[in-house]
Enzyme design. Sequence first.
Site, PDB file in Angstrom:
ATOM      1  N   ASP B  10      19.790  26.282  26.312  1.00 28.18           N
ATOM      2  CA  ASP B  10      19.877  27.357  27.298  1.00 28.18           C
ATOM      3  C   ASP B  10      19.961  26.706  28.683  1.00 28.18           C
ATOM      4  O   ASP B  10      19.506  25.571  28.883  1.00 28.18           O
ATOM      5  CB  ASP B  10      18.631  28.233  27.182  1.00 28.18           C
ATOM      6  N   LEU B  11      20.534  27.407  29.636  1.00 27.55           N
ATOM      7  CA  LEU B  11      20.670  26.844  30.980  1.00 27.55           C
ATOM      8  C   LEU B  11      19.584  27.347  31.954  1.00 27.55           C
ATOM      9  O   LEU B  11      18.743  26.585  32.402  1.00 27.55           O
ATOM     10  CB  LEU B  11      22.074  27.164  31.530  1.00 27.55           C
ATOM     11  N   TYR B  12      19.601  28.660  32.244  1.00 29.72           N
ATOM     12  CA  TYR B  12      18.736  29.211  33.314  1.00 29.72           C
ATOM     13  C   TYR B  12      17.272  29.228  32.893  1.00 29.72           C
ATOM     14  O   TYR B  12      16.897  29.906  31.939  1.00 29.72           O
ATOM     15  CB  TYR B  12      19.182  30.624  33.688  1.00 29.72           C
ATOM     16  N   ARG B  41      15.096  37.372  39.565  1.00 35.86           N
ATOM     17  CA  ARG B  41      15.260  36.844  38.213  1.00 35.86           C
ATOM     18  C   ARG B  41      14.889  37.886  37.158  1.00 35.86           C
ATOM     19  O   ARG B  41      15.594  38.065  36.172  1.00 35.86           O
ATOM     20  CB  ARG B  41      14.406  35.581  38.045  1.00 35.86           C
ATOM     21  N   SER B 118      24.969  29.758  27.274  1.00 28.72           N
ATOM     22  CA  SER B 118      24.316  30.494  28.351  1.00 28.72           C
ATOM     23  C   SER B 118      24.903  31.890  28.529  1.00 28.72           C
ATOM     24  O   SER B 118      26.082  32.127  28.243  1.00 28.72           O
ATOM     25  CB  SER B 118      24.486  29.705  29.656  1.00 28.72           C
ATOM     26  N   ASN B 119      24.063  32.789  29.028  1.00 30.82           N
ATOM     27  CA  ASN B 119      24.539  34.108  29.450  1.00 30.82           C
ATOM     28  C   ASN B 119      25.399  34.032  30.705  1.00 30.82           C
ATOM     29  O   ASN B 119      26.089  34.998  31.046  1.00 30.82           O
ATOM     30  CB  ASN B 119      23.341  35.031  29.717  1.00 30.82           C
TER      31      ASN B 119
END
Lengths: 229, 229
Positions: B10-12, B41, B118-119
């Site tokens: 995942d990124l964020y 966020r 990622s989203n």
Amino acid sequence: MKNIRGIVFDLYGTLYDVHSVAAACNAFHPGRGREISVVWRQKQLEYTWLRSLMGDYADFEQLTREALVFTSGQLQLSLDDAALSALCAEYLRIAPYPEVPAALARLQAIGLPLAILSNGSANSIRSVVTASGLEQRFAHLISADSVRIFKPHDKVYQLAEQQMHCDRSELLFVSSNAWDASGARHFGYPVCWINRIGNTFDELGQSPDHIVQGLDQLADWLQTRQPAA
Amino acid sequence: MKNIRGIVFDLYGTLYDVHSVAAACNAFHPGRGREISVVWRQKQLEYTWLRSLMGDYADFEQLTREALVFTSGQLQLSLDDAALSALCAEYLRIAPYPEVPAALARLQAIGLPLAILSNGSANSIRSVVTASGLEQRFAHLISADSVRIFKPHDKVYQLAEQQMHCDRSELLFVSSNAWDASGARHFGYPVCWINRIGNTFDELGQSPDHIVQGLDQLADWLQTRQPAA
């Protein structure tokens, strides 16, 4: 907006105050009741959305308990099984907002069928409505449970249209939850947002058709639109 | 857990710290940067879930901006269009967590292909990775955008399995977001949860297979499992 042939209410946070459980939370952890009920409610909402998206439905009572288990861990409350059960039982008798009983009586007197469409299980909805003595106000208590997914999925909004034998354009959907008002608007209901505490409406590409600060204001507005039957 | 043939990140919030935007927020509203980035966020996440459930997809960059518009209203910040654009641009260059660059180099040296799932939009992912100089670490940058729905929907998790030509049981999915780790585990990936700050794992019926406090610990663990290629 066309002539309205029925009113569909959200339950949690709209007719009934989820934070009325804060008093019971406070009995277990004095001074922390509101903090607990805020985290609990936020997680309860998140779990309805996440379980729906994961395709791993579980009913509202289970998610309410799981959200409290998380809250207990995150806030280091060490609630035991008996405490979890006692607090979840409080969710079955949350209180209506102060203006709601009288306003519902006025809305019923207009002659429109009133319904609840909620993410709660059938048992949760019935328990809350009965505990507050308001069961005579509603022609329909409709639970998301039968379609095994939660609002704001269209399948849930569709239930009210089906059970009330009306077109979506003829039913006024009433919610204090901006995300729910947005989902209902996207589905095609005319929407009234009850904004009791000066919140900002969510940016989900939708706008409410009407905004009131309490259910009494909705009764005022509808009485001018359609005189009592 | 089988032998691992690749790692999907995942990124964020996992490799990159979303709250690194707090400094830029602080420049507009001194002393309120962290408060702004926390609400921003939270709303960004909610909008990904809600739009997915409503069946009204819009890409991550649009939702990030809409979440900031909401935040500006709710916190009474009165950010103008230029300020909104400046802050959204910050989201395209958020910083990696301190241990991430060295740990990714070690993981790459083991010989496993590394991917981001990622989203974020393809542009968001590419911008963030390039701004941090880490683009050489990744064999695949995979965006939810191609399936027009967000995690934790299965359609998104499936993209990594497809693009990496591996069975889901052979890919280790790594996330700091407990809801994302739960979604990936429910889909069938073995999951490592990075818990940097002592959070409680979400109660979504899933458990991570492995828990670390930082990406360096994941590199330690995998180096003992599978020696460098």
